[in-house]
Design a protein around this motif. Structure first.
Motif, mmCIF file in Angstrom:
data_model
loop_
_atom_site.group_PDB
_atom_site.id
_atom_site.type_symbol
_atom_site.label_atom_id
_atom_site.label_comp_id
_atom_site.label_asym_id
_atom_site.label_seq_id
_atom_site.Cartn_x
_atom_site.Cartn_y
_atom_site.Cartn_z
ATOM 1 N N UNK A 224 106.835 52.380 32.980
ATOM 2 C CA UNK A 224 107.268 51.136 33.610
ATOM 3 C C UNK A 224 106.160 50.586 34.498
ATOM 4 N N UNK A 225 105.875 49.299 34.368
ATOM 5 C CA UNK A 225 104.902 48.612 35.205
ATOM 6 C C UNK A 225 105.644 47.791 36.257
ATOM 7 N N UNK A 226 105.096 47.734 37.464
ATOM 8 C CA UNK A 226 105.710 46.950 38.522
ATOM 9 C C UNK A 226 104.665 46.051 39.172
ATOM 10 N N UNK A 227 104.952 44.752 39.209
ATOM 11 C CA UNK A 227 104.130 43.779 39.926
ATOM 12 C C UNK A 227 104.684 43.662 41.340
ATOM 13 N N UNK A 228 103.839 43.948 42.322
ATOM 14 C CA UNK A 228 104.250 43.882 43.723
ATOM 15 C C UNK A 228 103.480 42.748 44.400
ATOM 16 N N UNK A 229 104.142 41.630 44.700
ATOM 17 C CA UNK A 229 103.440 40.509 45.339
ATOM 18 C C UNK A 229 103.113 40.802 46.801
ATOM 19 N N UNK A 230 102.014 40.207 47.255
ATOM 20 C CA UNK A 230 101.685 40.151 48.683
ATOM 21 C C UNK A 230 101.642 41.503 49.381
ATOM 22 N N UNK A 231 101.062 42.499 48.726
ATOM 23 C CA UNK A 231 100.789 43.748 49.443
ATOM 24 C C UNK A 231 99.807 43.459 50.581
ATOM 25 N N UNK A 232 98.870 42.556 50.292
ATOM 26 C CA UNK A 232 97.970 42.027 51.306
ATOM 27 C C UNK A 232 98.179 40.519 51.380
ATOM 28 N N UNK B 95 103.421 50.209 54.093
ATOM 29 C CA UNK B 95 104.398 49.268 54.639
ATOM 30 C C UNK B 95 105.196 48.543 53.558
ATOM 31 N N UNK B 96 104.803 48.698 52.294
ATOM 32 C CA UNK B 96 105.489 47.994 51.207
ATOM 33 C C UNK B 96 106.742 48.761 50.771
ATOM 34 N N UNK B 97 107.903 48.191 51.045
ATOM 35 C CA UNK B 97 109.157 48.851 50.670
ATOM 36 C C UNK B 97 109.285 48.971 49.157
ATOM 37 N N UNK B 98 108.751 47.995 48.421
ATOM 38 C CA UNK B 98 108.857 48.022 46.968
ATOM 39 C C UNK B 98 108.028 49.167 46.382
ATOM 40 N N UNK C 108 100.435 46.754 24.511
ATOM 41 C CA UNK C 108 99.388 46.546 25.514
ATOM 42 C C UNK C 108 99.768 45.371 26.414
ATOM 43 N N UNK C 109 99.611 45.565 27.724
ATOM 44 C CA UNK C 109 99.984 44.541 28.709
ATOM 45 C C UNK C 109 98.729 44.113 29.470
ATOM 46 N N UNK C 110 98.387 42.832 29.414
ATOM 47 C CA UNK C 110 97.248 42.306 30.152
ATOM 48 C C UNK C 110 97.696 41.882 31.550
ATOM 49 N N UNK C 111 96.950 42.343 32.554
ATOM 50 C CA UNK C 111 97.325 42.077 33.944
ATOM 51 C C UNK C 111 96.151 41.407 34.658
ATOM 52 N N UNK C 112 96.429 40.255 35.249
ATOM 53 C CA UNK C 112 95.442 39.515 36.045
ATOM 54 C C UNK C 112 96.222 38.768 37.119
ATOM 55 N N UNK C 113 96.271 39.325 38.328
ATOM 56 C CA UNK C 113 97.191 38.855 39.356
ATOM 57 C C UNK C 113 96.473 38.083 40.457
ATOM 58 N N UNK C 114 97.272 37.403 41.273
ATOM 59 C CA UNK C 114 96.750 36.710 42.446
ATOM 60 C C UNK C 114 96.180 37.721 43.439
ATOM 61 N N UNK C 115 95.205 37.271 44.210
ATOM 62 C CA UNK C 115 94.623 38.127 45.244
ATOM 63 C C UNK C 115 95.704 38.548 46.235
ATOM 64 N N UNK C 116 95.748 39.849 46.529
ATOM 65 C CA UNK C 116 96.753 40.412 47.430
ATOM 66 C C UNK C 116 97.910 41.064 46.698
#
Length: 227
Positions: free
Chosen positions: A1-9, A67-70, A141-149
């Motif tokens: 399972x893959x998880x995208x976690x927004x705004x870690x930073x 600090x990330x609950x997720x 195959x899953x391509x991942x390219x996320x926003x900074x942070x």
């Protein structure tokens, strides 16, 4: 399972990290931290692990991860290795590989099993071309390219690669987590149950059903956790 976690930073935190990197250039070849096989397929830069800059940045990012609950719910960390920092540019890439099963945690003088991998993007997607993190699992195959942070968190058993960066620079932080629950499937079950409990509590409050589900969650965690 893959998880995208927004705004870690936050954007401000990312900007601060990037400015520190620019002011104190401590990039060295990523091959210095690679094994014999990985050296043949790894072409990137990493922040010098002996530099004061690295010590400052890794502690800061480590605290934000904690600090990330997720992330806590998904990975159920027992140990989190100090984050590293890399840069891909000028066709830099990292071919298909699986991360080492065990890393040595020098500060705690112990070996840490790598159950979960994590990458936190420090460059915006429009700052570079290529550089997708490609993670393979049973669904393809899953391509991942996320926003900074933002971070992607996934089982360390996954085959993955970083595609060549053909323009600009892809900067990221990455680390590994030893989970209290070794099995990927069990962790996924607990995470999905935890998310369901949170959603039900928001709708129904602490009714009998949510209390019972919470009890089931903790009894499963008690049975599966390695402390």
């Amino acid at each position: 399972m893959l998880l995208h976690v927004p705004n870690v930073l936050s954007k401000e935190q990312v900007q601060s990290i990037r400015q520190a990197m620019e002011q104190d250039n401590q990039w060295v070849s990523g091959k210095k931290t690679a094994g014999g096989q990985a050296q043949q397929i790894k072409n990137n830069l990493q922040i010098n692990l002996d530099s004061p800059l690295y010590q400052e940045l890794n502690q800061f990012v480590l605290q934000q991860i904690k600090h990330s609950a997720l992330i806590q719910s998904f990975a159920l960390p027992k140990d989190i290795l100090p984050p590293l920092f890399n840069c891909y540019q000028d066709t830099g890439h990292y071919g298909n590989h699986v991360d080492n099963a065990v890393h040595f945690y020098a500060e705690k003088n112990k070996a840490v099993r790598t159950d979960v991998s994590m990458t936190i993007f420090l460059s915006e997607p429009d700052e570079y071309e290529g550089g997708e993190l490609v993670i393979e699992d049973t669904y393809g195959a899953h391509e991942v390219k996320l926003d900074a942070g933002d971070a992607i968190v996934y089982p360390a058993t996954s085959l993955h690669r970083v595609e060549p960066v053909t323009q600009g620079a892809r900067i990221a932080s990455f680390t590994w987590i030893q989970s209290m629950v070794k099995d990927d499937w069990q962790r996924s079950m607990l995470f999905n149950l935890d998310m369901t409990i949170i959603q039900l509590r928001q709708k129904l409050g602490d009714c009998e059903e949510t209390v019972n589900l919470t009890s089931h969650y903790h009894n499963l965690l008690r049975q599966w956790a390695e402390l």
